[in-house]
Motif scaffolding. Sequence first.
Motif, PDB file in Angstrom:
ATOM      1  N   ALA A  45       0.834  -1.207   0.000  1.00 57.62           N
ATOM      2  CA  ALA A  45       0.000   0.000   0.000  1.00 57.62           C
ATOM      3  C   ALA A  45       0.868   1.255   0.000  1.00 57.62           C
ATOM      4  CB  ALA A  45      -0.930  -0.013   1.215  1.00 57.62           C
ATOM      5  N   ARG A  46       1.919   1.274   0.798  1.00 57.42           N
ATOM      6  CA  ARG A  46       2.827   2.431   0.829  1.00 57.42           C
ATOM      7  C   ARG A  46       3.523   2.599  -0.523  1.00 57.42           C
ATOM      8  NH1 ARG A  46       4.600   4.773   5.505  1.00 57.42           N
ATOM      9  NH2 ARG A  46       6.651   5.070   4.542  1.00 57.42           N
ATOM     10  N   ASP A  47       3.957   1.491  -1.111  1.00 60.72           N
ATOM     11  CA  ASP A  47       4.613   1.573  -2.422  1.00 60.72           C
ATOM     12  C   ASP A  47       3.666   2.135  -3.475  1.00 60.72           C
ATOM     13  OD1 ASP A  47       6.935   0.546  -1.371  1.00 60.72           O
ATOM     14  OD2 ASP A  47       6.665  -1.477  -2.174  1.00 60.72           O
ATOM     15  N   ALA A  48       2.385   1.761  -3.400  1.00 61.16           N
ATOM     16  CA  ALA A  48       1.409   2.249  -4.376  1.00 61.16           C
ATOM     17  C   ALA A  48       1.238   3.761  -4.268  1.00 61.16           C
ATOM     18  CB  ALA A  48       0.066   1.549  -4.172  1.00 61.16           C
ATOM     19  N   VAL A  49       1.221   4.274  -3.039  1.00 60.12           N
ATOM     20  CA  VAL A  49       1.073   5.716  -2.830  1.00 60.12           C
ATOM     21  C   VAL A  49       2.262   6.487  -3.398  1.00 60.12           C
ATOM     22  CG1 VAL A  49       1.009   7.533  -1.082  1.00 60.12           C
ATOM     23  CG2 VAL A  49      -0.444   5.516  -0.827  1.00 60.12           C
ATOM     24  N   HIS A  50       3.450   5.936  -3.209  1.00 57.30           N
ATOM     25  CA  HIS A  50       4.674   6.648  -3.593  1.00 57.30           C
ATOM     26  C   HIS A  50       5.194   6.258  -4.970  1.00 57.30           C
ATOM     27  CE1 HIS A  50       5.241   8.627   0.283  1.00 57.30           C
ATOM     28  NE2 HIS A  50       4.871   7.497   0.855  1.00 57.30           N
ATOM     29  N   ALA A  51       4.461   5.436  -5.713  1.00 56.41           N
ATOM     30  CA  ALA A  51       4.906   5.030  -7.046  1.00 56.41           C
ATOM     31  C   ALA A  51       4.995   6.245  -7.977  1.00 56.41           C
ATOM     32  CB  ALA A  51       3.941   3.995  -7.627  1.00 56.41           C
ATOM     33  N   GLY A 115      -6.093  10.552 -13.952  1.00 54.63           N
ATOM     34  CA  GLY A 115      -5.202  11.158 -12.966  1.00 54.63           C
ATOM     35  C   GLY A 115      -4.547  10.108 -12.099  1.00 54.63           C
ATOM     36  N   ASP A 116      -3.345  10.406 -11.614  1.00 58.69           N
ATOM     37  CA  ASP A 116      -2.607   9.436 -10.805  1.00 58.69           C
ATOM     38  C   ASP A 116      -3.260   9.171  -9.457  1.00 58.69           C
ATOM     39  OD1 ASP A 116      -2.029  12.018 -10.008  1.00 58.69           O
ATOM     40  OD2 ASP A 116       0.146  11.751  -9.959  1.00 58.69           O
ATOM     41  N   GLY A 117      -3.734  10.214  -8.780  1.00 60.87           N
ATOM     42  CA  GLY A 117      -4.397  10.046  -7.492  1.00 60.87           C
ATOM     43  C   GLY A 117      -3.483   9.455  -6.443  1.00 60.87           C
ATOM     44  N   LEU A 118      -4.074   8.729  -5.513  1.00 62.35           N
ATOM     45  CA  LEU A 118      -3.327   8.160  -4.398  1.00 62.35           C
ATOM     46  C   LEU A 118      -2.725   6.797  -4.717  1.00 62.35           C
ATOM     47  CD1 LEU A 118      -5.652   9.272  -1.499  1.00 62.35           C
ATOM     48  CD2 LEU A 118      -3.220   9.788  -1.668  1.00 62.35           C
ATOM     49  N   ARG A 178      -7.364   5.528  -2.779  1.00 56.98           N
ATOM     50  CA  ARG A 178      -6.516   5.325  -1.606  1.00 56.98           C
ATOM     51  C   ARG A 178      -6.262   3.826  -1.417  1.00 56.98           C
ATOM     52  NH1 ARG A 178      -5.739   8.710   2.532  1.00 56.98           N
ATOM     53  NH2 ARG A 178      -7.526   9.958   1.857  1.00 56.98           N
ATOM     54  N   PRO A 179      -4.993   3.393  -1.386  1.00 60.17           N
ATOM     55  CA  PRO A 179      -4.721   1.952  -1.263  1.00 60.17           C
ATOM     56  C   PRO A 179      -5.182   1.399   0.083  1.00 60.17           C
ATOM     57  CG  PRO A 179      -2.781   3.142  -2.025  1.00 60.17           C
ATOM     58  CD  PRO A 179      -3.771   4.168  -1.562  1.00 60.17           C
ATOM     59  N   GLY A 180      -5.683   0.182   0.053  1.00 54.59           N
ATOM     60  CA  GLY A 180      -6.041  -0.529   1.274  1.00 54.59           C
ATOM     61  C   GLY A 180      -5.144  -1.732   1.447  1.00 54.59           C
ATOM     62  N   LEU A 181      -5.233  -2.367   2.584  1.00 56.67           N
ATOM     63  CA  LEU A 181      -4.371  -3.511   2.850  1.00 56.67           C
ATOM     64  C   LEU A 181      -4.761  -4.729   2.015  1.00 56.67           C
ATOM     65  CD1 LEU A 181      -3.966  -3.206   6.715  1.00 56.67           C
ATOM     66  CD2 LEU A 181      -2.325  -2.599   4.943  1.00 56.67           C
ATOM     67  N   SER A 182      -5.985  -4.747   1.502  1.00 55.98           N
ATOM     68  CA  SER A 182      -6.392  -5.860   0.644  1.00 55.98           C
ATOM     69  C   SER A 182      -6.398  -5.483  -0.831  1.00 55.98           C
ATOM     70  CB  SER A 182      -7.781  -6.366   1.050  1.00 55.98           C
ATOM     71  OG  SER A 182      -8.741  -5.337   0.908  1.00 55.98           O
ATOM     72  N   ALA A 183      -6.273  -4.196  -1.154  1.00 54.50           N
ATOM     73  CA  ALA A 183      -6.316  -3.756  -2.554  1.00 54.50           C
ATOM     74  C   ALA A 183      -5.482  -2.485  -2.723  1.00 54.50           C
ATOM     75  CB  ALA A 183      -7.756  -3.502  -2.994  1.00 54.50           C
ATOM     76  N   PRO A 184      -4.184  -2.628  -2.999  1.00 55.74           N
ATOM     77  CA  PRO A 184      -3.344  -1.445  -3.201  1.00 55.74           C
ATOM     78  C   PRO A 184      -3.510  -0.824  -4.585  1.00 55.74           C
ATOM     79  CG  PRO A 184      -2.027  -3.419  -3.463  1.00 55.74           C
ATOM     80  CD  PRO A 184      -3.395  -3.868  -3.043  1.00 55.74           C
ATOM     81  N   ASP A 185      -4.265  -1.486  -5.482  1.00 54.86           N
ATOM     82  CA  ASP A 185      -4.346  -1.024  -6.873  1.00 54.86           C
ATOM     83  C   ASP A 185      -5.790  -0.840  -7.330  1.00 54.86           C
ATOM     84  OD1 ASP A 185      -4.992  -3.704  -6.831  1.00 54.86           O
ATOM     85  OD2 ASP A 185      -4.058  -4.146  -8.765  1.00 54.86           O
ATOM     86  N   SER A 186      -6.601  -0.201  -6.508  1.00 57.05           N
ATOM     87  CA  SER A 186      -8.005   0.009  -6.847  1.00 57.05           C
ATOM     88  C   SER A 186      -8.188   1.322  -7.608  1.00 57.05           C
ATOM     89  CB  SER A 186      -8.852   0.020  -5.573  1.00 57.05           C
ATOM     90  OG  SER A 186     -10.222   0.201  -5.887  1.00 57.05           O
ATOM     91  N   LEU A 187      -8.911   1.244  -8.722  1.00 55.55           N
ATOM     92  CA  LEU A 187      -9.177   2.415  -9.555  1.00 55.55           C
ATOM     93  C   LEU A 187     -10.600   2.895  -9.321  1.00 55.55           C
ATOM     94  CD1 LEU A 187      -7.798   4.018 -12.000  1.00 55.55           C
ATOM     95  CD2 LEU A 187      -9.228   2.580 -13.478  1.00 55.55           C
ATOM     96  N   GLY A 188     -10.801   4.205  -9.368  1.00 53.37           N
ATOM     97  CA  GLY A 188     -12.136   4.773  -9.229  1.00 53.37           C
ATOM     98  C   GLY A 188     -12.475   5.653 -10.417  1.00 53.37           C
TER      99      GLY A 188
END
Length: 254
Positions: A45-51, A115-118, A178-188
Amino acid sequence: MKPPAPSPSITDLRSMTPARVALGRAGASLPTSALLAFTLDHARARDAVHAVFDADRIVAELGELGLAAWRVQSRVNNRQDYLRRPDLGRRLDEASARLLAERSAGASRLALVIGDGLSPTSVHAHALRLLGHLVPELVARDVPVGPVVVASGARVALGDEIGAILAARMVVMLIGERPGLSAPDSLGAYLTFAPRVGVTDAGRNCVSNIHRAGLDYAEAAHKIAWLAGEGLAREQTGVALKDESGDRTSRLVT
């Protein structure tokens, strides 16, 4: 006499949800395996935010789909600014606002923004695959797709300014959630009729949880296209527009 069916077990429950249930214990603590799994998911999840958002790659892939793209930037200077100052991610920098104003061809029905978002990770993984399903659905509803705006350092509300400059009746923003612990790659996907700076979340519709273990591309595209078509016809989105797209047979993500 037929024996009664066995009662569902904790193992059955764990197979039905990604939630952390029945983890067990080792003394007063979690088992090592559960702790390591939590640590790994937290790191993802942290890696997804900072990618790093690869906007050039998105533009190139849009070209392969036959879609032109314009790159823009919010007012954030780096990822640290993005996380600490959400307000800067809601407005375009001056150069980007000028670029869109110069390239705008006048009023349009729909502006599509990526957009990149979170979670830039989710955009890289899902945005173009979703568009492969979404564009035909929009065209079938007589909602043509023009140039796509690819926005770096973007919050959801950045789409409002983009839509306003392009004089679009509606903006559809595809953005990393926003990434979650079960889904770091969720698109909205966020849809806003009559976009303008200052629109609140009550004026938007959202189709969320688009990822491999969530809403599949075909179903998400159907919901987004239905909301776009109905929102344009009724001239409203948000709390006044309920998703009545209906259930369709879910298909495996490919």
